[in-house]
Scaffold this motif. Structure first.
Motif: not given
Length: 143
Positions: A103-106, A127-131
């Motif tokens: 959650m901190d990373q998000l 951490l790679k995010l794809v929303p």
């Protein structure tokens, strides 16, 4: 909204990956649930260069039926932490992190909910995010 509803129905129909082995411990119930016999499991492990279950840090049966294995000696295999807005807690555990860390990373990347992320991969310490795409509330001008 449609994309999230679609992913929910896909989850119901296709299911999620099933963790079969974690830190050398075989989950027999998970194997049975996945329809995997001991002979077939060992054949798949041997096919990927694994002689014993003790050599396996993490093994998961994917929805496609493919067995994905992380050996104890491997460090940089990329596993998805979030798929279709759903957290894979087993992967988080294998990486040695908890939900608070995630959650901190998000939050650092501007997100507050796992459900807003289509895909999150952890690789090489990042951490790679794809929303999911943000739906616009603007109307298209008429000509």
């Amino acid at each position: 909204m449609f994309a999230r509803a679609k992913s929910f129905f896909r989850y119901v129909v296709e299911g999620q990956p099933v963790t079969l082995i974690r830190n050398g411990h075989l989950y027999v119930d998970a194997c049975l649930y996945a329809g995997l016999s001991a002979d077939r499991l060992m054949a798949q492990l041997r096919g990927q260069g694994v002689a014993t279950i003790d050599q396996v840090k993490f093994a998961v049966m994917e929805q496609s039926g493919q067995l994905t294995i992380l050996k104890n000696s491997e460090k940089n295999l990329c596993f998805p932490l979030i798929t279709d807005g759903q957290l894979n807690i087993d992967v988080l555990d294998v990486l040695g992190y908890d939900r608070t860390w995630l959650m901190d990373q998000l939050a650092v990347q501007g997100y507050t909910r796992v459900e807003d992320v289509f895909l999150a991969e952890y690789s090489d310490g990042k951490l790679k995010l794809v929303p999911y795409p943000v739906l616009s509330t603007k109307t298209t001008p008429k000509n």
